[in-house]
Design an enzyme around this catalytic site. Structure first.
Site, short mmCIF file in Angstrom:
data_model
loop_
_atom_site.label_atom_id
_atom_site.label_comp_id
_atom_site.label_asym_id
_atom_site.label_seq_id
_atom_site.Cartn_x
_atom_site.Cartn_y
_atom_site.Cartn_z
N TYR A 55 18.88 11.07 96.32
CA TYR A 55 20.25 11.35 96.20
C TYR A 55 21.09 10.13 95.49
CZ TYR A 55 19.47 15.67 98.66
OH TYR A 55 19.30 16.96 98.82
N ARG A 58 20.30 10.96 91.89
CA ARG A 58 21.17 12.00 91.32
C ARG A 58 22.72 11.64 91.44
NH1 ARG A 58 20.32 17.16 94.26
NH2 ARG A 58 21.08 17.87 92.45
N HIS A 106 27.35 23.53 98.85
CA HIS A 106 26.30 22.74 99.39
C HIS A 106 26.48 21.28 99.37
CE1 HIS A 106 23.23 26.08 97.84
NE2 HIS A 106 23.75 26.26 98.78
N GLY A 172 25.01 30.36 85.54
CA GLY A 172 23.83 29.46 85.65
C GLY A 172 23.37 29.22 87.19
P1 OAD Z 1 18.14 27.01 89.62
O1 OAD Z 1 17.58 25.97 89.19
O2 OAD Z 1 17.59 27.95 90.78
O3 OAD Z 1 18.94 28.15 88.58
C1 OAD Z 1 19.41 27.65 87.46
C2 OAD Z 1 19.75 28.98 86.69
O4 OAD Z 1 20.59 28.31 85.49
C3 OAD Z 1 18.92 29.67 86.29
O5 OAD Z 1 18.93 31.07 86.14
C4 OAD Z 1 18.58 29.29 84.70
O6 OAD Z 1 18.44 30.32 83.89
C5 OAD Z 1 20.07 29.04 84.44
N1 OAD Z 1 20.15 28.19 83.35
C6 OAD Z 1 19.47 27.19 82.57
N2 OAD Z 1 20.16 26.63 81.62
C7 OAD Z 1 21.25 27.10 81.57
C8 OAD Z 1 22.41 26.63 80.74
N3 OAD Z 1 22.53 25.75 79.63
N4 OAD Z 1 23.56 27.52 80.78
C9 OAD Z 1 23.62 28.43 81.75
N5 OAD Z 1 22.77 28.83 82.78
C10 OAD Z 1 21.62 28.17 82.53
O7 OAD Z 1 19.67 26.53 90.25
P2 OAD Z 1 20.60 27.13 91.48
O8 OAD Z 1 20.77 28.63 91.33
O9 OAD Z 1 21.94 26.33 91.31
O10 OAD Z 1 20.76 23.78 96.83
O11 OAD Z 1 19.99 26.71 92.55
C11 OAD Z 1 20.57 26.99 93.75
C12 OAD Z 1 20.40 25.95 94.93
O12 OAD Z 1 19.01 25.76 95.10
C13 OAD Z 1 20.84 24.52 94.59
O13 OAD Z 1 22.27 24.62 94.97
C14 OAD Z 1 20.06 23.79 95.42
C15 OAD Z 1 18.73 24.28 95.00
O14 OAD Z 1 17.73 23.99 95.91
C16 OAD Z 1 20.17 22.72 97.58
O15 OAD Z 1 19.71 21.80 97.26
C17 OAD Z 1 20.61 23.19 98.97
#
Ligand code: OAD
Length: 231
Positions: A55, A58, A106, A172
């Site tokens: 962290y 990050r 989160h 996203g």
């Molecule tokens: P993910 O990495 O699971 O998903 C990212 C999404 O962003 C995917 O659907 C990609 O297609 C999309 N993406 C990539 N580049 C992009 C761009 N330039 N513009 C728009 N979309 C884009 O991330 P999250 O869904 O945020 O939790 O993940 C959810 C949670 O899982 C996070 O908050 C974290 C993680 O584990 C914790 O740590 C508790």
């Protein structure tokens, strides 16, 4: 006060164009790190140093990153709408992009808290913490983020906002992590629903959604033009 409410649910993809890695895309954070080790209470018990290091890195990256066109575009919508951003992101790019009403599901990288008392929170900006850095109750400081297996206290206010939305926008997020992914099910029937994502998130009732299959920067610009046409 604008009368229409726009609710935005955002995930790591909205910060990708600011240079912050997503989790599940090719080269994403969960390829380089073990979730159990760096994002679970067990990981904290076993090896807190590793978690602090993850962290700290990050937090430093997020502090250097700048809000992109998507963050800024959503902030501009506040001129005409009551906008609520519900983000799974722990960065503060929505706030720095100008959004004034942001719910962090989160947690927040800038904040740390006592490992014993979750109400003892402090903002450290982009700084690092280490073992031995203590909260005011004498307990070790830990990141103010939600780990797997922990409660998501902000889910209740988020559900309320989604249920009141007149327009729902998802940007996203892969929609695989619950309870965040389940939020979209609380939207009223027949409101306009838009999703901006170059991939294929796990949408429930995909036919109800208009999908901008592109990156957040260009997608948000096009969507805002469309929404403003109808004003
Ligand atoms: P993910 O990495 O699971 O998903 C990212 C999404 O962003 C995917 O659907 C990609 O297609 C999309 N993406 C990539 N580049 C992009 C761009 N330039 N513009 C728009 N979309 C884009 O991330 P999250 O869904 O945020 O939790 O993940 C959810 C949670 O899982 C996070 O908050 C974290 C993680 O584990 C914790 O740590 C508790």
């Amino acid at each position: 006060m604008p009368d229409k409410k726009i609710v935005v649910i955002s995930g790591a993809g909205i910060s990708a164009e600011s240079g912050l890695a997503t989790f599940r895309d090719y080269g994403g954070l969960w390829e380089g790190y073990d979730i159990e080790e760096v994002a679970s209470p067990q990981g904290w018990e076993d090896n807190p140093d590793k978690i602090l290091e993850f962290y700290n890195l990050r937090r430093k990256q997020a502090a250097k990153a700048k809000p992109n066109e998507a963050h800024k575009g959503l902030a501009d919508l506040e001129d005409d709408f009551d906008v609520v951003i519900i983000t799974q992101n722990v960065d503060d790019l929505h706030e720095r992009g100008g959004s004034t009403n942001v719910i962090h599901l989160h947690g927040e990288l800038r904040k740390v808290r006592s490992e014993k008392d979750e109400t003892l929170i402090k903002d450290i900006g982009g700084k690092a913490i280490k073992l031995g850095d203590l909260a005011s109750d004498g307990a070790q400081l830990r990141p103010h983020v939600v780990w797997f297996g922990e409660m998501v206290p902000m889910i209740e206010p988020a559900v309320k906002e989604v249920s009141e939305a007149d327009i729902l926008i998802v940007i996203g997020t892969s929609l695989v992590v619950y309870p965040a992914a389940g939020l979209i099910e609380y939207a009223k029937e027949n409101i306009p629903k838009y999703i901006i994502d170059p991939g294929e998130p796990q949408l429930f009732n995909a036919d109800e959604w208009f999908h901008y299959k592109e990156k957040a920067g260009t997608g948000v610009k096009k969507l805002i033009e469309k929404i403003k046409e109808k004003l």
